[in-house]
Design a protein around this motif. Structure first.
Motif, PDB file in Angstrom:
ATOM      1  N   ALA A  63      35.860 -58.697  31.752  1.00  0.00           N
ATOM      2  CA  ALA A  63      36.740 -58.879  32.920  1.00  0.00           C
ATOM      3  C   ALA A  63      36.561 -60.277  33.510  1.00  0.00           C
ATOM      4  CB  ALA A  63      36.449 -57.813  33.972  1.00  0.00           C
TER       5      ALA A  63
ATOM      6  N   SER B 231      27.070 -65.339  37.265  1.00  0.00           N
ATOM      7  CA  SER B 231      26.789 -64.087  36.563  1.00  0.00           C
ATOM      8  C   SER B 231      25.345 -64.051  36.084  1.00  0.00           C
ATOM      9  CB  SER B 231      27.725 -63.944  35.365  1.00  0.00           C
ATOM     10  OG  SER B 231      27.501 -62.718  34.722  1.00  0.00           O
ATOM     11  N   LYS B 232      24.831 -62.832  35.988  1.00  0.00           N
ATOM     12  CA  LYS B 232      23.454 -62.678  35.504  1.00  0.00           C
ATOM     13  C   LYS B 232      23.368 -63.001  34.015  1.00  0.00           C
ATOM     14  CE  LYS B 232      22.960 -58.557  37.636  1.00  0.00           C
ATOM     15  NZ  LYS B 232      22.339 -57.308  38.078  1.00  0.00           N
ATOM     16  N   ASP B 233      24.497 -62.862  33.321  1.00  0.00           N
ATOM     17  CA  ASP B 233      24.513 -63.189  31.885  1.00  0.00           C
ATOM     18  C   ASP B 233      25.941 -63.493  31.466  1.00  0.00           C
ATOM     19  OD1 ASP B 233      25.995 -60.769  31.241  1.00  0.00           O
ATOM     20  OD2 ASP B 233      24.130 -59.693  31.566  1.00  0.00           O
TER      21      ASP B 233
ATOM     22  N   GLN C  11      28.171 -55.889  29.213  1.00  0.00           N
ATOM     23  CA  GLN C  11      27.834 -54.770  28.328  1.00  0.00           C
ATOM     24  C   GLN C  11      28.131 -55.073  26.857  1.00  0.00           C
ATOM     25  OE1 GLN C  11      29.280 -50.819  29.824  1.00  0.00           O
ATOM     26  NE2 GLN C  11      29.938 -52.088  31.533  1.00  0.00           N
TER      27      GLN C  11
ATOM     28  N   ASN D  10      37.679 -51.689  18.349  1.00  0.00           N
ATOM     29  CA  ASN D  10      38.922 -51.373  19.065  1.00  0.00           C
ATOM     30  C   ASN D  10      39.354 -52.501  20.004  1.00  0.00           C
ATOM     31  OD1 ASN D  10      36.896 -51.045  20.904  1.00  0.00           O
ATOM     32  ND2 ASN D  10      37.297 -48.896  21.348  1.00  0.00           N
TER      33      ASN D  10
ATOM     34  N   VAL E  60      24.362 -62.647  42.310  1.00  0.00           N
ATOM     35  CA  VAL E  60      25.019 -62.688  43.617  1.00  0.00           C
ATOM     36  C   VAL E  60      24.352 -61.641  44.513  1.00  0.00           C
ATOM     37  CG1 VAL E  60      27.183 -62.227  44.838  1.00  0.00           C
ATOM     38  CG2 VAL E  60      27.183 -63.603  42.744  1.00  0.00           C
TER      39      VAL E  60
ATOM     40  N   GLY F  52      31.603 -57.097  38.508  1.00  0.00           N
ATOM     41  CA  GLY F  52      30.177 -56.799  38.291  1.00  0.00           C
ATOM     42  C   GLY F  52      29.887 -55.652  37.326  1.00  0.00           C
TER      43      GLY F  52
ATOM     44  N   CYS G  76      34.350 -45.323  22.133  1.00  0.00           N
ATOM     45  CA  CYS G  76      34.011 -46.528  21.365  1.00  0.00           C
ATOM     46  C   CYS G  76      33.506 -46.170  19.969  1.00  0.00           C
ATOM     47  CB  CYS G  76      32.905 -47.329  22.056  1.00  0.00           C
ATOM     48  SG  CYS G  76      33.167 -47.630  23.799  1.00  0.00           S
TER      49      CYS G  76
ATOM     50  N   ASP H 205      35.005 -52.485  34.937  1.00  0.00           N
ATOM     51  CA  ASP H 205      34.292 -51.215  35.144  1.00  0.00           C
ATOM     52  C   ASP H 205      33.811 -51.003  36.580  1.00  0.00           C
ATOM     53  OD1 ASP H 205      34.644 -50.929  32.448  1.00  0.00           O
ATOM     54  OD2 ASP H 205      32.525 -50.607  31.976  1.00  0.00           O
TER      55      ASP H 205
ATOM     56  N   GLN I  79      36.584 -49.633  29.053  1.00  0.00           N
ATOM     57  CA  GLN I  79      36.685 -50.253  27.744  1.00  0.00           C
ATOM     58  C   GLN I  79      36.812 -51.771  27.900  1.00  0.00           C
ATOM     59  OE1 GLN I  79      37.192 -48.344  24.265  1.00  0.00           O
ATOM     60  NE2 GLN I  79      35.607 -47.737  25.675  1.00  0.00           N
ATOM     61  N   ALA I  80      36.318 -52.493  26.895  1.00  0.00           N
ATOM     62  CA  ALA I  80      36.335 -53.955  26.968  1.00  0.00           C
ATOM     63  C   ALA I  80      37.761 -54.492  27.106  1.00  0.00           C
ATOM     64  CB  ALA I  80      35.669 -54.528  25.719  1.00  0.00           C
TER      65      ALA I  80
HETATM   66  C1  FAD Z   1      26.426 -49.730  24.152  1.00  0.00           C
HETATM   67  C2  FAD Z   1      27.861 -49.949  24.583  1.00  0.00           C
HETATM   68  C3  FAD Z   1      28.864 -49.927  23.609  1.00  0.00           C
HETATM   69  C4  FAD Z   1      30.202 -50.133  23.971  1.00  0.00           C
HETATM   70  N1  FAD Z   1      31.141 -50.148  22.997  1.00  0.00           N
HETATM   71  C5  FAD Z   1      32.427 -50.457  23.310  1.00  0.00           C
HETATM   72  C6  FAD Z   1      33.432 -50.555  22.299  1.00  0.00           C
HETATM   73  O1  FAD Z   1      33.150 -50.360  21.098  1.00  0.00           O
HETATM   74  N2  FAD Z   1      34.687 -50.851  22.692  1.00  0.00           N
HETATM   75  C7  FAD Z   1      35.029 -51.074  24.006  1.00  0.00           C
HETATM   76  O2  FAD Z   1      36.186 -51.381  24.285  1.00  0.00           O
HETATM   77  N3  FAD Z   1      34.109 -50.962  24.980  1.00  0.00           N
HETATM   78  C8  FAD Z   1      32.814 -50.671  24.682  1.00  0.00           C
HETATM   79  N4  FAD Z   1      31.877 -50.535  25.657  1.00  0.00           N
HETATM   80  C9  FAD Z   1      32.320 -50.654  27.059  1.00  0.00           C
HETATM   81  C10 FAD Z   1      32.599 -52.094  27.452  1.00  0.00           C
HETATM   82  O3  FAD Z   1      31.538 -52.920  27.008  1.00  0.00           O
HETATM   83  C11 FAD Z   1      32.781 -52.175  28.963  1.00  0.00           C
HETATM   84  O4  FAD Z   1      33.838 -51.334  29.353  1.00  0.00           O
HETATM   85  C12 FAD Z   1      33.105 -53.617  29.378  1.00  0.00           C
HETATM   86  O5  FAD Z   1      32.065 -54.496  29.006  1.00  0.00           O
HETATM   87  C13 FAD Z   1      33.318 -53.703  30.891  1.00  0.00           C
HETATM   88  O6  FAD Z   1      33.549 -55.041  31.212  1.00  0.00           O
HETATM   89  P1  FAD Z   1      33.293 -55.608  32.668  1.00  0.00           P
HETATM   90  O7  FAD Z   1      33.544 -57.067  32.564  1.00  0.00           O
HETATM   91  O8  FAD Z   1      34.058 -54.816  33.650  1.00  0.00           O
HETATM   92  O9  FAD Z   1      31.765 -55.313  33.007  1.00  0.00           O
HETATM   93  P2  FAD Z   1      30.390 -55.666  32.233  1.00  0.00           P
HETATM   94  O10 FAD Z   1      30.604 -55.863  30.783  1.00  0.00           O
HETATM   95  O11 FAD Z   1      29.439 -54.619  32.698  1.00  0.00           O
HETATM   96  O12 FAD Z   1      30.000 -57.069  32.851  1.00  0.00           O
HETATM   97  C14 FAD Z   1      29.561 -57.186  34.173  1.00  0.00           C
HETATM   98  C15 FAD Z   1      29.016 -58.585  34.402  1.00  0.00           C
HETATM   99  O13 FAD Z   1      28.661 -58.750  35.769  1.00  0.00           O
HETATM  100  C16 FAD Z   1      27.363 -59.299  35.873  1.00  0.00           C
HETATM  101  N5  FAD Z   1      26.799 -58.893  37.165  1.00  0.00           N
HETATM  102  C17 FAD Z   1      26.617 -57.642  37.640  1.00  0.00           C
HETATM  103  N6  FAD Z   1      26.116 -57.676  38.901  1.00  0.00           N
HETATM  104  C18 FAD Z   1      25.982 -58.990  39.227  1.00  0.00           C
HETATM  105  C19 FAD Z   1      25.498 -59.687  40.362  1.00  0.00           C
HETATM  106  N7  FAD Z   1      25.069 -59.040  41.457  1.00  0.00           N
HETATM  107  N8  FAD Z   1      25.478 -61.023  40.324  1.00  0.00           N
HETATM  108  C20 FAD Z   1      25.919 -61.717  39.234  1.00  0.00           C
HETATM  109  N9  FAD Z   1      26.394 -61.106  38.125  1.00  0.00           N
HETATM  110  C21 FAD Z   1      26.423 -59.763  38.113  1.00  0.00           C
HETATM  111  C22 FAD Z   1      26.629 -58.780  34.651  1.00  0.00           C
HETATM  112  O14 FAD Z   1      25.521 -59.568  34.352  1.00  0.00           O
HETATM  113  C23 FAD Z   1      27.751 -58.882  33.592  1.00  0.00           C
HETATM  114  O15 FAD Z   1      27.842 -60.196  33.097  1.00  0.00           O
HETATM  115  C24 FAD Z   1      30.543 -50.342  25.338  1.00  0.00           C
HETATM  116  C25 FAD Z   1      29.536 -50.351  26.323  1.00  0.00           C
HETATM  117  C26 FAD Z   1      28.205 -50.167  25.942  1.00  0.00           C
HETATM  118  C27 FAD Z   1      27.121 -50.200  26.993  1.00  0.00           C
END
Ligand code: FAD
Length: 310
Positions: free
Chosen positions: A20, A39-41, A45, A54, A86, A114, A140, A278, A286-287
């Motif tokens: 996201a 961001s922390k990384d 996920q 997918n 943050v 986040g 997934c 998320d 989902q990603a």
């Molecule tokens: C093991 C596993 C397998 C998966 N497999 C699939 C798959 O095959 N296909 C698929 O579509 N989805 C998959 N998913 C789900 C998918 O990875 C997530 O839905 C997606 O990564 C969500 O994206 P996001 O950017 O919302 O959040 P995240 O990926 O959770 O990223 C959140 C970010 O915010 C940062 N953050 C959080 N709090 C703070 C803070 N206070 N200060 C600074 N930074 C912060 C974190 O470090 C991270 O960089 C999987 C998830 C896991 C755990």
């Protein structure tokens, strides 16, 4: 941090750098906005994901490889990414102050991405075997369960829905639940019971996930304390998800699970604050969905700033 950095007001500050956040950064940067990502990384996920099948454009990609592409894309666009946490976001008139481990930053708009974390069983083997047979997401990973023996741990709707999906692929699905009743809807439980390849193991907990390079089995303890070993290929852990939005929840409306409530344009209840992925109340984690939300949040932030005559 230099004085000029402290007085600088970014157009947009993005919290988080999973799919996201990366997508929001690409879209805001390509709108010529002055953007900072904290961001922390990088990857979120996706860093934990073994293999993604997918995500359009990739027939199959390792999570780490996809994150490398994220990084290259951000670097190529010249996005300023600070690795840090943050701690709080404050509103000061029309400006938002983002307080972080890397210093305090000001922005005219904030996009919160986040993410969330899957709750763990906290048993030996679990963390080590993530992506190697331990999964938190049947949507997934169900296709990897084809003709295999798998366990689903949990007793809510998510667990039963996962078991239902897995029964289409797996040779055998064991649902392991610590109580004698499910929290899941009765109609769903009844539907799952009709599948011949699903077996219920009640009043039992998983105490260990075994395997060297991949999951090979689990240890299960029942409420009398009897211990059994089961040979298995995969374990799907469905005991809930956690959203951590403490740094922003005083500014935006959240639901009973702490997820940030957004509208179709990813706007929160606070003007100038957008959320994506998320961390929001949107269904399905989902990603690709998070990346789509991130794009919408970025375009909404751009419209917001343009209307304000930034
Ligand atoms: C093991 C596993 C397998 C998966 N497999 C699939 C798959 O095959 N296909 C698929 O579509 N989805 C998959 N998913 C789900 C998918 O990875 C997530 O839905 C997606 O990564 C969500 O994206 P996001 O950017 O919302 O959040 P995240 O990926 O959770 O990223 C959140 C970010 O915010 C940062 N953050 C959080 N709090 C703070 C803070 N206070 N200060 C600074 N930074 C912060 C974190 O470090 C991270 O960089 C999987 C998830 C896991 C755990």
């Amino acid at each position: 941090m230099s004085e000029s950095q402290q007085s600088r007001v970014y157009d947009v500050i993005i919290v988080g750098c999973g799919p996201a956040g990366v997508s929001a950064a690409i879209y805001t940067k390509r709108k010529m906005l002055d953007v900072l990502v904290i961001s922390k990384d990088i990857g979120g996920q996706v860093l934990l994901t073994g293999f993604i099948e997918n995500y359009p454009g990739f027939e199959g990609v390792r999570g780490e490889a996809l994150v490398e592409i994220f990084e290259r894309q951000l670097k190529g666009l010249g996005v300023d990414v600070k690795i840090g946490e943050v701690e709080r976001v404050e509103r000061d008139g029309e400006i938002f102050k983002v307080i972080s481990s890397e210093g305090n930053f000001s922005g005219k708009a904030v996009i919160v991405t986040g993410g969330s974390t899957y709750k763990r069983l906290n048993v030996p083997g679990e963390e080590r075997l993530i992506g190697r047979g331990v999964s938190f997401c049947a949507t997934c990973d169900a296709p990897f369960a084809r003709n295999r023996e798998v366990a689903v741990v949990g007793g809510g709707n998510a667990a039963l829905q996962s078991a239902e999906l897995l029964s289409r692929y797996a040779k055998m699905v064991y649902i392991i639940h610590r109580r004698d009743k499910f929290r899941a809807d009765e109609v769903l439980v009844e539907r799952v019971k009709r599948h011949q390849n699903v077996q219920f193991i009640m009043n039992s907990v998983v105490t260990e996930i075994k395997g060297d390079k991949r999951v090979e089995g689990i240890t299960v303890k029942d409420k009398e304390g009897n211990i059994a070993e089961m040979k298995l290929d995969m374990v799907f852990i469905e005991v809930g998800r956690e959203v951590k939005a403490d740094y922003i929840k005083h500014l935006v409306r959240t639901n009973e699970w702490g997820q940030i409530v957004v509208d179709r344009r990813q706007r929160t209840s606070c003007e100038g604050v957008f959320a994506a992925g998320d961390i929001t109340d949107r269904p399905y984690q989902q990603a690709i969905i998070a990346a789509g939300d991130g794009a919408v949040a970025a375009l909404s932030a751009y419209d917001f700033l343009t209307e304000k005559g930034y």
